[in-house]
Design an enzyme around this catalytic site. Structure first.
Site, PDB file in Angstrom:
ATOM      1  N   SER A   7      45.009  41.849  46.326  1.00  0.00           N
ATOM      2  CA  SER A   7      44.210  40.657  45.634  1.00  0.00           C
ATOM      3  C   SER A   7      45.181  40.353  44.359  1.00  0.00           C
ATOM      4  O   SER A   7      45.750  41.408  43.613  1.00  0.00           O
ATOM      5  CB  SER A   7      42.935  41.452  45.154  1.00  0.00           C
ATOM      6  OG  SER A   7      42.507  40.703  43.871  1.00  0.00           O
ATOM      7  N   HIS A  33      44.584  38.415  49.585  1.00  0.00           N
ATOM      8  CA  HIS A  33      43.251  37.971  49.074  1.00  0.00           C
ATOM      9  C   HIS A  33      42.771  37.416  47.915  1.00  0.00           C
ATOM     10  O   HIS A  33      43.415  37.774  46.853  1.00  0.00           O
ATOM     11  CB  HIS A  33      42.597  39.549  48.893  1.00  0.00           C
ATOM     12  CG  HIS A  33      41.143  39.738  48.639  1.00  0.00           C
ATOM     13  ND1 HIS A  33      40.282  39.796  49.698  1.00  0.00           N
ATOM     14  CD2 HIS A  33      40.478  39.923  47.451  1.00  0.00           C
ATOM     15  CE1 HIS A  33      38.981  40.019  49.272  1.00  0.00           C
ATOM     16  NE2 HIS A  33      39.261  40.010  48.104  1.00  0.00           N
ATOM     17  N   ASP A  35      40.255  36.101  45.170  1.00  0.00           N
ATOM     18  CA  ASP A  35      38.749  36.245  44.671  1.00  0.00           C
ATOM     19  C   ASP A  35      38.407  34.939  43.850  1.00  0.00           C
ATOM     20  O   ASP A  35      38.750  34.676  42.704  1.00  0.00           O
ATOM     21  CB  ASP A  35      38.804  37.505  43.670  1.00  0.00           C
ATOM     22  CG  ASP A  35      38.887  38.722  44.586  1.00  0.00           C
ATOM     23  OD1 ASP A  35      38.213  38.823  45.528  1.00  0.00           O
ATOM     24  OD2 ASP A  35      39.893  39.649  44.221  1.00  0.00           O
ATOM     25  N   MET A  37      35.402  33.231  41.727  1.00  0.00           N
ATOM     26  CA  MET A  37      34.289  33.820  40.951  1.00  0.00           C
ATOM     27  C   MET A  37      33.547  32.580  40.287  1.00  0.00           C
ATOM     28  O   MET A  37      34.619  31.714  39.747  1.00  0.00           O
ATOM     29  CB  MET A  37      34.552  34.747  40.145  1.00  0.00           C
ATOM     30  CG  MET A  37      35.164  36.076  40.539  1.00  0.00           C
ATOM     31  SD  MET A  37      35.445  37.389  39.456  1.00  0.00           S
ATOM     32  CE  MET A  37      36.048  38.715  40.874  1.00  0.00           C
ATOM     33  N   HIS A  66      37.691  35.409  49.314  1.00  0.00           N
ATOM     34  CA  HIS A  66      36.568  35.816  49.178  1.00  0.00           C
ATOM     35  C   HIS A  66      35.596  34.973  48.038  1.00  0.00           C
ATOM     36  O   HIS A  66      35.945  35.128  46.869  1.00  0.00           O
ATOM     37  CB  HIS A  66      36.859  37.390  48.706  1.00  0.00           C
ATOM     38  CG  HIS A  66      35.861  38.037  48.120  1.00  0.00           C
ATOM     39  ND1 HIS A  66      35.829  39.369  47.428  1.00  0.00           N
ATOM     40  CD2 HIS A  66      34.371  37.893  48.574  1.00  0.00           C
ATOM     41  CE1 HIS A  66      34.523  39.888  47.283  1.00  0.00           C
ATOM     42  NE2 HIS A  66      33.809  39.155  47.854  1.00  0.00           N
ATOM     43  N   MET A  68      32.763  34.483  45.887  1.00  0.00           N
ATOM     44  CA  MET A  68      31.724  35.243  45.057  1.00  0.00           C
ATOM     45  C   MET A  68      31.297  34.108  44.294  1.00  0.00           C
ATOM     46  O   MET A  68      31.294  33.974  42.919  1.00  0.00           O
ATOM     47  CB  MET A  68      32.364  36.267  44.024  1.00  0.00           C
ATOM     48  CG  MET A  68      32.850  37.517  44.850  1.00  0.00           C
ATOM     49  SD  MET A  68      33.798  38.546  44.004  1.00  0.00           S
ATOM     50  CE  MET A  68      35.424  37.814  44.230  1.00  0.00           C
ATOM     51  N   MET A 137      31.726  45.755  50.239  1.00  0.00           N
ATOM     52  CA  MET A 137      32.395  45.875  48.749  1.00  0.00           C
ATOM     53  C   MET A 137      32.252  47.303  48.438  1.00  0.00           C
ATOM     54  O   MET A 137      31.025  47.856  48.576  1.00  0.00           O
ATOM     55  CB  MET A 137      31.550  45.040  47.853  1.00  0.00           C
ATOM     56  CG  MET A 137      31.700  43.454  48.251  1.00  0.00           C
ATOM     57  SD  MET A 137      33.358  42.836  47.865  1.00  0.00           S
ATOM     58  CE  MET A 137      33.741  43.610  46.070  1.00  0.00           C
ATOM     59  N   ASP A 175      36.747  46.413  50.046  1.00  0.00           N
ATOM     60  CA  ASP A 175      37.129  45.736  48.820  1.00  0.00           C
ATOM     61  C   ASP A 175      36.463  46.420  47.593  1.00  0.00           C
ATOM     62  O   ASP A 175      35.246  46.270  47.378  1.00  0.00           O
ATOM     63  CB  ASP A 175      36.776  44.271  48.932  1.00  0.00           C
ATOM     64  CG  ASP A 175      37.364  43.449  47.658  1.00  0.00           C
ATOM     65  OD1 ASP A 175      38.130  44.099  46.748  1.00  0.00           O
ATOM     66  OD2 ASP A 175      37.088  42.323  47.526  1.00  0.00           O
TER      67      ASP A 175
HETATM   68  C1  DX5 Z   1      36.072  42.390  43.006  1.00  0.00           C
HETATM   69  C2  DX5 Z   1      36.874  41.693  43.652  1.00  0.00           C
HETATM   70  C3  DX5 Z   1      38.074  42.730  44.471  1.00  0.00           C
HETATM   71  C4  DX5 Z   1      39.179  43.228  43.228  1.00  0.00           C
HETATM   72  C5  DX5 Z   1      39.940  44.318  43.742  1.00  0.00           C
HETATM   73  O1  DX5 Z   1      35.080  41.406  42.689  1.00  0.00           O
HETATM   74  O2  DX5 Z   1      36.339  41.314  44.899  1.00  0.00           O
HETATM   75  O3  DX5 Z   1      39.083  41.985  45.276  1.00  0.00           O
HETATM   76  O4  DX5 Z   1      39.750  42.190  42.728  1.00  0.00           O
HETATM   77  O5  DX5 Z   1      40.515  44.919  42.947  1.00  0.00           O
HETATM   78  P1  DX5 Z   1      40.656  46.420  42.589  1.00  0.00           P
HETATM   79  O6  DX5 Z   1      41.370  46.936  43.753  1.00  0.00           O
HETATM   80  O7  DX5 Z   1      41.256  46.341  41.227  1.00  0.00           O
HETATM   81  O8  DX5 Z   1      39.234  47.105  42.671  1.00  0.00           O
HETATM   82 ZN    ZN Z   2      37.618  40.397  46.667  1.00  0.00          ZN
END
Ligand code: DX5
Ligand code: ZN
Length: 227
Positions: A7, A33, A35, A37, A66, A68, A137, A175
């Site tokens: 990520s 990956h 993320d 948000m 991913h 979110m 998660m 994750d």
């Molecule tokens: C959290 C994300 C993860 C995160 C992983 O909401 O979905 O993908 O960035 O990062 P680490 O490995 O630092 O937990």
């Molecule tokens: Zn993620």
């Protein structure tokens, strides 16, 4: 063999070229990956389709996106690029998960469903046959650098058993908070896709950290097959 899906959430977004080159140079890395948000489903905002489209010109890695975000069904088209391998939506963000998974597949990309730490994998029973990835998660989503919640391990094991029982084809991903203290357990529990952010990028020598994790996966990453 399990693969890494690093990520970039904790990377320097204004200067990703070294980070992307590092991931491409590692044989253990099979996905990137991303993320997304929205500040509503999770208490943080990251990036969206324009950034992801730009990244597709900068890397050869397939994207593991991913989402979110609330009501992801409204936005999934925006995440289809020539690099998109999976679009993963949250079980908790969807009123009509079955429809959303079918929608994603109809766009020609793999569909995934993510589970918050408080959500039971059994809640997916009736969509497992339609999922290409189930993402467990191991932190509450929203931020990188949080502590791994061990309840993820029993969910991975359940998903592995259920996949064998039902003859399903989904990959099992994990994750959040993965580091050298838990990656061996995660591999042995049966994860196929291991998402990692801060344990690589926030280290003084990220290339050395990545190589170390690649070695641990090579030794332990046969997952369920080895048990
Ligand atoms: C959290 C994300 C993860 C995160 C992983 O909401 O979905 O993908 O960035 O990062 P680490 O490995 O630092 O937990
Ligand atoms: Zn993620």
């Amino acid at each position: 063999m399990a693969i890494l899906s690093p990520s970039i959430l904790t990377a320097d977004f204004s200067d990703l070229s070294d980070t992307l080159a590092m991931f491409e140079d590692s044989a253990a890395v099979g996905l990137l990956h991303l993320d997304v948000m929205d500040g509503n489903f999770v208490p943080n905002i990251s990036f969206g389709p324009p950034v992801i489209r730009s990244l597709s010109a900068k890397t050869s890695l397939p994207f593991d996106i991913h989402l979110m975000v609330s009501e992801p069904d409204r936005f999934v088209e925006d995440y289809v690029t020539d690099h998109t391998k999976y679009i993963v939506v949250h079980q908790e963000a969807n009123l009509h998960l079955d429809r959303t998974l079918q929608h994603i597949r109809s766009l020609g990309v793999g569909c995934g469903v993510a589970l918050n730490p408080a959500t039971a994998p059994e809640s997916l029973r009736y969509v497992l046959e339609k999922a290409d990835q189930v993402l467990v998660m191991s932190v509450n989503p929203g931020f990188g650098g949080q502590r791994f919640l061990p309840s993820a391990l029993s969910k991975i094991r359940w998903l592995l058993e259920e996949r064998a029982r039902g003859g399903y084809g989904y990959k099992i991903a994990v994750d959040g908070g993965v580091n050298e203290e838990n990656i061996v357990q995660i591999c042995r529990a049966g994860a196929d896709i291991i998402v990692m952010g801060s344990a690589i990028l926030n280290r003084p020598d990220p290339r050395a950290a990545l190589a170390g994790f690649a070695g641990l996966i090579a030794e332990n990453g046969e997952g369920g097959a080895a048990q």
